[in-house]
Structure formats: C-alpha cells, structure tokens
Design an enzyme around this catalytic site. Structure first.
Site, PDB file in Angstrom:
ATOM      1  N   TYR A  67       0.855  -1.186   0.000  1.00 44.67           N
ATOM      2  CA  TYR A  67       0.000   0.000   0.000  1.00 44.67           C
ATOM      3  C   TYR A  67       0.894   1.240   0.000  1.00 44.67           C
ATOM      4  O   TYR A  67       1.929   1.269   0.657  1.00 44.67           O
ATOM      5  CB  TYR A  67      -0.890   0.022   1.241  1.00 44.67           C
ATOM      6  CG  TYR A  67      -1.915  -1.085   1.298  1.00 44.67           C
ATOM      7  CD1 TYR A  67      -2.875  -1.247   0.297  1.00 44.67           C
ATOM      8  CD2 TYR A  67      -1.948  -1.974   2.378  1.00 44.67           C
ATOM      9  CE1 TYR A  67      -3.829  -2.255   0.366  1.00 44.67           C
ATOM     10  CE2 TYR A  67      -2.899  -2.978   2.457  1.00 44.67           C
ATOM     11  CZ  TYR A  67      -3.840  -3.115   1.449  1.00 44.67           C
ATOM     12  OH  TYR A  67      -4.777  -4.105   1.525  1.00 44.67           O
ATOM     13  N   HIS A 187      -8.943 -10.397  -9.110  1.00 44.01           N
ATOM     14  CA  HIS A 187      -8.432  -9.685  -7.932  1.00 44.01           C
ATOM     15  C   HIS A 187      -9.591  -9.166  -7.079  1.00 44.01           C
ATOM     16  O   HIS A 187     -10.660  -8.833  -7.612  1.00 44.01           O
ATOM     17  CB  HIS A 187      -7.562  -8.513  -8.410  1.00 44.01           C
ATOM     18  CG  HIS A 187      -6.700  -7.913  -7.364  1.00 44.01           C
ATOM     19  ND1 HIS A 187      -7.155  -6.961  -6.484  1.00 44.01           N
ATOM     20  CD2 HIS A 187      -5.396  -8.132  -7.049  1.00 44.01           C
ATOM     21  CE1 HIS A 187      -6.160  -6.612  -5.675  1.00 44.01           C
ATOM     22  NE2 HIS A 187      -5.090  -7.313  -5.994  1.00 44.01           N
TER      23      HIS A 187
END
Length: 220
Positions: A67, A187
């Site tokens: 992230y 995903h």
C-alpha cells in the site's frame, strides 16, 4: 541494503543476495529511502519472511505492491497495521470469507493472525514510493520474489497458492499444479471483484485441501 532476515529464509535465498541484480536493487532502495518517503518503514521490508519460517509455510497469498498511503504498509500483502481502516480490497476479502465460511467480518485489517497459522502474505514488489503505485516495479524485487516462489514450490509439497488477478497468475506460472493446490480468480479490488472473485470460495477450498493433507486448517 544489509539483509537482516529470519535464518531459514536467509539460507534458502543466500545465492540470490550475491547476484548482481540484488546489489543493484539494494543501491536503488537505499537511495529511495534517503531521498523521499517510501513504504513500508525499512524494518518491515522483509516482514512477510521474518514473521514465518520456511518450514511453517502452508499457504501463499501473492500481492503486487505494498500500500502506498501513509501508515498502511507493514510488509504483509493485503494487510494493514492495527488501527488502520481495512482498504477496499481487504474489505472484499472479508466479504468473501463471510460468504464462503460464514465467519463475521473482522474489524481489524491486520492479518498477522493468518501469518501465525502459516500464511505467507508476499508482495511481488516489497517497497513503493508514497502515493505512487508501481513506482518500484521492474527494479529487481520481482526477480527475488520469483526466486522465493520457485524455491517454495520446488522444495516443499502440498502448499496452497492463492493467486488473485492476472499479475499474480502470471507470476505463479512457475508453480507445479500437480504438486500444490493453485487457486486462481480475479483480484479482490473493487474494479474486478464482481467479475469472479466473489463466489470463488478460496478459503474453504484451501482448508479442505489442508485437511486432506493432514494439516490444520486456517482460521480465516
């Protein structure tokens, strides 16, 4: 970049750390941390490996980048530290666990509880510039993480590899699906979760396989 790493991983990967690409990668990463904001904090770069010795790995979940928002990355794919709100992909993972297994959704986005049970949460790229997704791709990390996947797949038996999205599935092409359970789906990102991630039931499939192999299932 001095590699301070859990002993079993350091032994498994020692040849990689001597290769020219890794020396170039080390120089690049060191310069990036010195010249700007990079995630995760340096002590967490190898957190996925440091937290789980080789002989305890049962499941591998492959992510792409850490992230890139402040305070989110701590070296485990899809996971965030305690006190940080679960990002959208992780929320969708929790939704699928709820559908698949009937478990209520966790409030915490910290997946360390999975790691303690043998789940390797590995990103393909282990560092990233703040707010610049993909900024450390094609610098050498992928070569190292390919080596990690290859060594695990060759030297261990009956692992579960969970590959979400085209990127992870291409990276998983080196895994022998006759020797391991390879689970593939879109995903969990909000952009693709409704295209087949929801309803793919990877968590029950993984646990069923582990039980068949005489191993303890994961408490997802």
């Amino acid at each position: 970049m001095e590699v301070r790493l859990e002993k079993s991983w350091k032994n498994l990967l020692k040849d990689e750390f001597e290769k020219p690409y890794f020396k170039d990668l080390s120089s690049f990463v060191r310069h990036e941390y010195q010249s700007g904001t990079v995630y995760p904090p340096p002590k967490y770069i190898f957190n996925a490996l440091d937290s789980l010795p080789v002989d305890r790995v049962k499941v591998v979940i492959l992510g792409q980048d850490p992230y890139h928002g402040q305070g989110q990355a701590h070296g485990l794919s899809f996971s965030v530290p305690e006190g940080i709100a679960p990002p959208p992909s992780l929320k969708n993972i929790y939704k699928e666990i709820e559908t698949d297994l009937g478990h209520p959704r966790h409030a915490s986005g910290n997946l360390d509880r999975w790691v303690k049970q043998g789940v390797l949460l590995l990103n393909a790229t282990l560092t990233v510039r703040a707010n610049q997704a993909g900024s450390h791709q094609n610098k050498g990390w992928e070569t190292l993480t390919d080596a990690i996947i290859r060594e695990l797949a060759n030297k261990k038996d009956n692992l579960v590899f969970i590959l979400w999205g085209n990127y992870a599935q291409k990276k998983g092409s080196i895994i022998d699906a006759d020797k391991h359970l390879v689970l593939k789906s879109p995903h969990p990102s909000p952009f693709s979760a409704h295209s087949g991630f929801f309803g793919s039931r990877p968590f029950s499939q993984a646990n069923h396989y582990l039980v068949e192999q005489g191993q303890t299932p994961i408490d997802w």
